[in-house]
Scaffold this motif. Structure first.
Motif, PDB file in Angstrom:
ATOM      1  N   GLN A 164      -1.342  -0.286 -15.231  1.00 54.62           N
ATOM      2  CA  GLN A 164       0.110  -0.363 -15.171  1.00 54.62           C
ATOM      3  C   GLN A 164       0.718   0.582 -14.154  1.00 54.62           C
ATOM      4  OE1 GLN A 164       1.707  -0.471 -19.133  1.00 54.62           O
ATOM      5  NE2 GLN A 164       0.291  -2.093 -19.719  1.00 54.62           N
ATOM      6  N   ALA A 165       0.197   1.804 -14.032  1.00 52.81           N
ATOM      7  CA  ALA A 165       0.776   2.713 -13.044  1.00 52.81           C
ATOM      8  C   ALA A 165       0.224   2.427 -11.648  1.00 52.81           C
ATOM      9  CB  ALA A 165       0.514   4.161 -13.443  1.00 52.81           C
ATOM     10  N   PRO A 190       0.827  -1.208   0.000  1.00 52.59           N
ATOM     11  CA  PRO A 190       0.000   0.000   0.000  1.00 52.59           C
ATOM     12  C   PRO A 190       0.859   1.256   0.000  1.00 52.59           C
ATOM     13  CG  PRO A 190      -0.161  -1.158   2.092  1.00 52.59           C
ATOM     14  CD  PRO A 190       0.594  -2.047   1.164  1.00 52.59           C
ATOM     15  N   ASP A 191       0.471   2.184  -0.783  1.00 50.33           N
ATOM     16  CA  ASP A 191       1.163   3.437  -0.964  1.00 50.33           C
ATOM     17  C   ASP A 191       0.648   4.402   0.105  1.00 50.33           C
ATOM     18  OD1 ASP A 191       1.085   6.184  -2.324  1.00 50.33           O
ATOM     19  OD2 ASP A 191       2.337   5.017  -3.705  1.00 50.33           O
ATOM     20  N   ARG A 192       1.501   5.309   0.599  1.00 51.46           N
ATOM     21  CA  ARG A 192       1.033   6.194   1.688  1.00 51.46           C
ATOM     22  C   ARG A 192      -0.075   7.123   1.226  1.00 51.46           C
ATOM     23  NH1 ARG A 192       5.804   9.065   4.616  1.00 51.46           N
ATOM     24  NH2 ARG A 192       4.234  10.557   5.249  1.00 51.46           N
ATOM     25  N   THR A 231      -1.122   1.980  -5.869  1.00 50.45           N
ATOM     26  CA  THR A 231       0.180   2.653  -5.769  1.00 50.45           C
ATOM     27  C   THR A 231       0.316   3.719  -6.860  1.00 50.45           C
ATOM     28  OG1 THR A 231       2.552   2.268  -5.724  1.00 50.45           O
ATOM     29  CG2 THR A 231       1.278   0.806  -7.109  1.00 50.45           C
ATOM     30  N   SER A 232       1.380   4.507  -6.818  1.00 53.01           N
ATOM     31  CA  SER A 232       1.689   5.522  -7.848  1.00 53.01           C
ATOM     32  C   SER A 232       0.516   6.423  -8.203  1.00 53.01           C
ATOM     33  CB  SER A 232       2.169   4.868  -9.145  1.00 53.01           C
ATOM     34  OG  SER A 232       3.164   3.946  -8.899  1.00 53.01           O
ATOM     35  N   VAL A 233      -0.103   7.022  -7.196  1.00 51.44           N
ATOM     36  CA  VAL A 233      -1.249   7.898  -7.459  1.00 51.44           C
ATOM     37  C   VAL A 233      -0.873   9.106  -8.346  1.00 51.44           C
ATOM     38  CG1 VAL A 233      -3.051   9.309  -6.392  1.00 51.44           C
ATOM     39  CG2 VAL A 233      -2.399   7.135  -5.369  1.00 51.44           C
ATOM     40  N   PRO A 234       0.256   9.786  -8.076  1.00 46.69           N
ATOM     41  CA  PRO A 234       0.556  10.960  -8.917  1.00 46.69           C
ATOM     42  C   PRO A 234       0.720  10.632 -10.397  1.00 46.69           C
ATOM     43  CG  PRO A 234       1.882  10.997  -6.936  1.00 46.69           C
ATOM     44  CD  PRO A 234       1.212   9.655  -6.966  1.00 46.69           C
ATOM     45  N   SER A 235       1.410   9.530 -10.734  1.00 50.52           N
ATOM     46  CA  SER A 235       1.574   9.264 -12.170  1.00 50.52           C
ATOM     47  C   SER A 235       0.255   8.811 -12.774  1.00 50.52           C
ATOM     48  CB  SER A 235       2.705   8.275 -12.435  1.00 50.52           C
ATOM     49  OG  SER A 235       2.489   7.092 -11.735  1.00 50.52           O
TER      50      SER A 235
END
Lengths: 278, 127
Positions: free
Chosen positions: A189-190, A131-133, A156-160
């Motif tokens: 994929q992101a 899990p992403d913060r 994960t990778s919410v900004p991208s």
């Protein structure tokens, strides 16, 4: 051609486009625009307006089913809709300023890319990522129903994902399509969403994204009722029939043939685009 | 524990959203079909050409003008009204989501949803 005959042809063509679009997972919009412009000689601006409206119809219809089954992640959808609607506004503003050959050229390229993406096999077994913060703070991690009960997943990778979604919204607003191929890139994929969740959530977002640019197109006089009527009704009927056959028919051969047809249409659009520019 | 994924309140929300979307699409398709029948009945024999792009007359580009055409029984006005209903369907879903998140006391997502709503309002009503 009389309006009656023209409407009948457009309705039949849109029905076929909606059917094949949903059977192949490409979406109705990306098929209807080359059909209208290359086959029927309709100006691409009329085609974009009509397609955008039919995209709202088909995606809302499909989203209704997915949401009830619990596959859509409403929080992820809502959050990413900030990106897609902003992108859609930018795309629609750009469309008002670009010349039609440039739009046709971009469309041809996007069409080839989408056909390529949809022809590839999507990995359905997503492994559980850490899990992403940011994703945890935004409460995006969730579960979806599967045969053995609920399956948990993390994001994960919410900004991208957010950035790619802005691009997806831009393409949607510029070309009048759902731009599912870019959304898949962002969410599969992101952000590493499971296949079914990303498909369902993408469908959930397409309607709102298209509504954002449809407002601009409507106010700018791009949406012609006489043309949009058979397109919207035809695509809606065709795609709901196509969705029903999705899991029963063996679509491999059909996909291959259809892929070739789309490739030829895309080349034709690129050719007319280039010819108009030179 | 995934605290928010499938609370009863959340699943209830999903069902309402699903019904809302389906009802909107069906209503829009019905109005567009009715308008289409009137339009084809009146103008079916006329000639048509979409090769050259002309913007729609100004009254077909705004809610008020569309309603005026509907009241005078015009098929094209009715089609355009159906298309407005269709555009309004996902927007209604966003409006509903504001209340649904508020009921779950999820302030963060009330704010997220309001931002989306503001962008949509700008698209439809902005200058």
């Amino acid at each position: 051609m009389s309006i009656l005959l023209f409407t009948a042809f457009i309705f039949a063509g849109s029905f076929g486009a909606g059917f094949l679009g949903s059977l192949t997972g490409l979406g109705g919009g990306i098929v209807i625009i080359p059909l209208l412009t290359v086959v029927f000689g309709v100006d691409i601006r009329y085609a974009i307006g009509a397609s955008l409206v039919s995209v709202i119809a088909t995606s809302s219809g499909a989203a209704a089913a997915y949401v009830k089954e619990g596959f859509s992640n409403i929080r992820i959808g809502m959050f990413l809709e900030i990106a897609t609607t902003l992108g859609a506004l930018a795309g629609a503003f750009l469309a008002l300023r670009l010349s039609t050959p440039v739009i046709a050229l971009i469309f041809g390229i996007v069409l080839i890319h989408s056909a390529y993406v949809s022809s590839r096999h999507r990995d359905e077994s997503a492994d559980l990522v850490k899990p992403d913060r940011l994703a945890t703070r935004l409460r995006m991690n969730g579960t979806y129903p599967a045969r053995g009960g609920l399956v948990a997943y993390n994001v994960t990778s919410v900004p991208s994902g957010f950035g790619l979604m802005f691009a997806a919204g831009g393409i949607s607003g510029l070309l009048g399509i759902g731009s599912g191929a870019v959304k898949v890139l962002a969410m599969d994929q992101a952000m590493r969403l499971p296949f079914k969740v990303s498909t369902a959530t993408s469908n959930f977002m397409i309607g709102v994204t298209a509504a954002a640019s449809a407002g601009i197109y409507l106010r700018q006089g791009y949406i012609d009722p006489g043309l949009t009527m058979p397109v919207m009704l035809g695509v809606l009927l065709g795609s709901s029939l196509g969705a029903r056959r999705l899991f029963s028919a063996d679509t491999k051969k059909l996909r291959a043939v259809f892929g070739v047809v789309l490739f030829v249409l895309a080349l034709e659009m690129i050719y007319t685009g280039l010819k108009g520019l030179l | 524990m995934k605290e928010t994924a499938l609370e009863p309140a959340n699943h209830e929300t999903e069902i309402i959203i699903g019904n809302l979307l389906r009802a909107g699409v069906i209503a829009a398709a019905a109005v567009v079909s009715l308008g289409g029948v009137i339009y084809l009945f009146r103008h079916g024999q006329a000639q048509v050409d979409y090769r050259v792009f002309h913007r729609q007359p100004a009254d077909l580009c705004a809610v008020r003008g569309i309603l005026e055409r509907v009241l005078s029984g015009q098929g094209r006005g009715l089609i355009q009204l159906g298309l407005l209903l269709l555009v309004a369907t996902p927007i209604a879903r966003v409006v509903f989501s504001v209340f649904a998140f508020a009921r779950q006391r999820d302030r963060l997502y009330v704010a997220v949803t309001l931002i989306v709503l503001a962008i949509l309002a700008y698209s439809l009503l902005g200058k």
